[in-house]
Design an enzyme around this catalytic site. Structure first.
Site, mmCIF file in Angstrom:
data_model
loop_
_atom_site.group_PDB
_atom_site.id
_atom_site.type_symbol
_atom_site.label_atom_id
_atom_site.label_comp_id
_atom_site.label_asym_id
_atom_site.label_seq_id
_atom_site.Cartn_x
_atom_site.Cartn_y
_atom_site.Cartn_z
ATOM 1 N N GLU A 1 4.980 0.171 -12.522
ATOM 2 C CA GLU A 1 5.164 -0.121 -11.103
ATOM 3 C C GLU A 1 6.630 0.040 -10.689
ATOM 4 O OE1 GLU A 1 2.578 -0.320 -9.379
ATOM 5 O OE2 GLU A 1 3.247 -1.074 -7.442
ATOM 6 N N HIS B 1 4.482 6.583 -3.687
ATOM 7 C CA HIS B 1 4.228 5.545 -4.685
ATOM 8 C C HIS B 1 3.474 6.120 -5.895
ATOM 9 C CE1 HIS B 1 3.314 1.355 -5.921
ATOM 10 N NE2 HIS B 1 2.264 1.929 -6.463
ATOM 11 N N GLU B 2 2.344 6.766 -5.610
ATOM 12 C CA GLU B 2 1.537 7.285 -6.723
ATOM 13 C C GLU B 2 2.272 8.406 -7.442
ATOM 14 O OE1 GLU B 2 -0.807 5.476 -7.674
ATOM 15 O OE2 GLU B 2 -1.119 4.306 -5.841
ATOM 16 N N HIS C 1 4.326 6.875 -10.077
ATOM 17 C CA HIS C 1 3.513 6.622 -11.277
ATOM 18 C C HIS C 1 3.281 7.934 -12.042
ATOM 19 C CE1 HIS C 1 2.441 2.440 -10.712
ATOM 20 N NE2 HIS C 1 1.924 2.639 -9.518
HETATM 21 ZN ZN ZN Z 1 1.386 1.158 -8.189
#
Ligand code: ZN
Length: 506
Positions: free
Chosen positions: A298, A268-269, A272
Site C-alpha cells: 500500500e 493507485h493500482e 501496486h
Molecule cells: Zn491499495
C-alpha cells in the site's frame, strides 16, 4: 553431511510449481471480478475452491517439513537476510501457519469468500443489508475459527492481522493509529475552518470514459507501468493482482461525471502494479521475489497516488495533456484550480473516494468495528447502527443507506478481516519513503514538472521492490530511511501540500 544443496533445490522447485498454480487461481479470480457473466458465479466458486484445496495440500506437504528441518542446520539458516536464509525463514513461517489450518476449514473459507463477494455485489446494488447479514455471519464465524486454529498471544485479531502484515501486533497498530488520529482531527478542523474550498463543479463536469481511460493509461505508462506485461480493466471494486513475472492486472471503475474516481484509482493500482513488476524475476515466487507485506504494498500505491499524483508539480506537467483529453471540461480551468480540485479535503461517506486526510479516519472506524466483530462485542445484525454511530462521532456525517454505509467495501464479504489497517500503515510508510527518496534524489518536484518519474521508480525498485521479503516490513523501512516507524512525516507532508491551498499553517 546432508546434501543441503539438493534439499534446497527440491524445496524451491516445489514452491516454484505452487506459484505457477497460484497464478492460475489469481487468473480465474481476476476473471471472476472483471469478465465473468453473473450466472457463472457458482460454478466459478467451485473451481476456485478446488484450486484453494490443491494449493493448501501443496503448502502443507509433509516433505516441506522434512526439507525445512534439514535446512535448519545448514549454514544458510544462520544468515536470515541472505536469499537462501530468507527462503528458509519465510517458508518455515508460512508452512507452520498453513499446517495449523485443517483442509476442511481452508475449503470452507475459500467457498464462503467467493460466494460472499457475489452476495456483496447484489446486496450493495439493492441496498439490502439483510440479505448479506447471514453471509457475513458465516464469514465472521469462520474467521474466529481461524484465530483459534492459528493461535495468538494477546488478541485474536493478531492472528488475522498477521496474514496481511506479518509480525505486526494489534496493540502496536492501535497505538500508531491513535497517534495519527490525534494529529489528523485538528488538521481536518483547521481545513474546515479555513473557509476555503476548491471549485467542486470542475471535477463534476463531463469527462468522457474513453478519454479517461486513455489519459489514465498515459499517466500509468509515464510513471513506468509496462503495458506489455500488464493490463487495465474495469471492475466493481478496483484491485491489482500479479499472476506471473510478466503479467500484472490492474483495474478501475469509471464515473463520467467525476474525474478523480478513475484517475486516482488508476494511479493507485499502478503503484501496486509497479511493485509487482519490480519484483525480482530470478526468484519470482520465492520469498526474495515476493512482496513483503500489504502495508508496504500500500505504501507504493499511496506514494504514486498521493505524494506524486496530487502534487502541484505532477499537474504542472500533466495538466496540458488533461486539457487535450478533456477540451470541453477544462478549457476555462487553470492548473491551480485543477490541483486544488484534486485535493478537496472534507468528510465524506465513501472510503475509496475519500481525500487523503480523512481517509485514515475511515480506516480507524473499520479497524475498530472488525475487532469488535471478532471479539464478539459487536453482532453482525448491529453493524449498520454501529457503523453510523462511528461515522457520526469521527467524521460528523452518517449514510442515508447501507449501500454507501457498511456495504460499501468488498473486504468483509471477501473474508478480508484484518486487512483494513494495512491501508493506513501504507500511508505512513509512503510518507517516510518519500521523504528519504527526496533526500537521496534531490528536488523531486523539479523532476516531476519536467515529466521525469523514472528516477523515483528506480529508487523504489532498488530500495523496496528488489528487497522482497529479505527484511520484514518495519525493518525494511528502518534500513532504507534510517528512522523508526513514525506517522509524523505523513502529517508534515500533508500540511506542506495543503497549506498553500487552504491557507493553514504548514
Ligand atoms: Zn491499495
Amino acid at each position: 553431511m546432508p546434501d543441503y544443496q539438493a534439499t534446497y533445490k527440491k524445496l524451491c522447485e516445489h514452491y516454484l510449481k505452487t506459484t505457477k498454480l497460484t497464478g492460475v487461481s489469481e487468473l480465474i479470480g481476476w476473471d471472476e471480478r472483471t469478465m465473468l457473466p453473473s450466472k457463472g458465479g457458482e460454478y466459478r466458486a467451485e473451481q476456485i475452491t478446488i484450486l484453494a484445496g490443491i494449493l493448501h495440500e501443496r503448502n502443507t506437504d509433509a516433505r516441506i517439513g522434512d526439507w525445512l528441518s534439514e535446512l535448519a542446520d545448514s549454514p544458510w539458516a544462520a544468515e536470515p537476510h541472505s536469499d537462501q536464509g530468507t527462503v528458509i525463514r519465510q517458508l518455515k513461517r508460512e508452512y507452520e501457519k498453513e499446517t495449523k489450518l485443517p483442509q476442511r476449514l481452508v475449503e470452507e473459507l475459500s467457498k464462503a469468500h467467493v460466494l460472499g463477494q457475489q452476495a456483496w455485489v447484489k446486496a450493495r446494488a439493492a441496498n439490502d443489508f439483510k440479505s448479506f447479514a447471514p453471509v457475513l455471519e458465516q464469514i465472521v464465524s469462520l474467521a474466529k475459527e481461524v484465530t483459534e486454529a492459528i493461535g495468538y498471544e494477546d488478541s485474536p485479531y493478531d492472528a488475522l492481522l498477521d496474514f496481511y502484515e506479518p509480525e505486526a501486533k494489534t496493540s502496536e497498530v492501535t497505538a500508531v493509529l491513535a497517534a495519527l488520529k490525534d494529529d489528523l482531527v485538528p488538521l481536518v478542523a483547521e481545513i474546515a475552518d479555513s473557509g476555503k474550498s476548491p471549485d467542486r463543479e470542475i471535477m463534476q463536469r463531463k469527462y468522457p470514459i474513453a478519454a479517461q481511460e486513455a489519459f489514465g493509461k498515459e499517466a500509468a505508462a509515464a510513471i513506468g507501468f509496462d503495458f506489455e506485461a500488464g493490463r487495465l480493466d474495469v471492475t466493481h471494486h478496483p484491485f491489482c493482482c500479479g499472476m506471473g513475472p510478466y503479467d500484472c492486472r490492474i483495474t478501475t471503475r469509471y464515473d463520467e461525471n467525476f474525474f478523480p474516481s478513475a484517475f486516482f484509482g488508476i494511479m493507485h493500482e499502478t503503484g501496486h502494479g509497479l511493485y509487482e513488476q519490480g519484483l525480482r524475476k530470478d526468484c519470482y515466487g520465492l520469498p526474495p521475489g515476493k512482496y513483503v507485506s500489504l502495508g508496504i504494498h500500500e505504501s507504493q500505491s499511496r506514494l504514486w497516488e498521493n505524494c506524486v499524483g496530487r502534487s502541484k508539480a505532477f499537474w504542472d506537467h500533466f495538466f496540458p495533456a488533461a486539457q487535450n483529453y478533456f477540451p470541453e471540461a477544462l478549457a476555462d480551468v487553470t492548473v491551480d484550480q485543477f490541483q486544488f480540485g484534486v485535493n478537496d479535503v472534507r468528510p465524506s461517506l465513501i472510503r475509496v473516494e475519500a481525500d487523503e486526510v480523512t481517509y485514515n479516519l475511515h480506516i480507524i472506524i473499520r479497524f475498530e468495528l472488525e475487532q469488535a466483530l471478532i471479539d464478539g462485542s459487536l453482532q453482525v445484525k448491529d453493524l449498520p447502527g454501529a457503523w453510523n454511530e462511528k461515522y457520526q462521532s469521527m467524521l460528523g456525517i452518517s449514510s442515508p443507506d447501507d449501500a454507501d454505509g457498511c456495504l460499501q467495501d468488498v473486504h468483509w464479504g471477501a473474508g478480508l478481516i484484518g486487512y483494513f489497517p494495512t491501508y493506513s500503515l501504507g500511508n505512513i510508510y509512503s510518507a517516510q519513503l518519500y521523504d528519504k527518496a527526496g533526500e537521496d534524489l534531490g528536488n523531486l518536484d523539479e523532476m516531476f514538472a519536467r515529466g521525469e518519474f523514472l528516477p523515483l521508480l528506480d529508487w523504489l525498485r532498488t530500495n523496496i521492490h528488489e528487497s522482497g521479503q529479505n527484511y520484514r516490513a518495519t525493518e525494511l523501512v528502518e534500513n532504507v530511511t534510517g528512522k523508526k516507524f513514525d506517522h509524523k512525516p505523513l502529517i508534515r507532508q500533508l500540511r506542506a501540500k495543503l497549506a498553500p491551498l487552504y491557507g493553514i499553517q504548514e
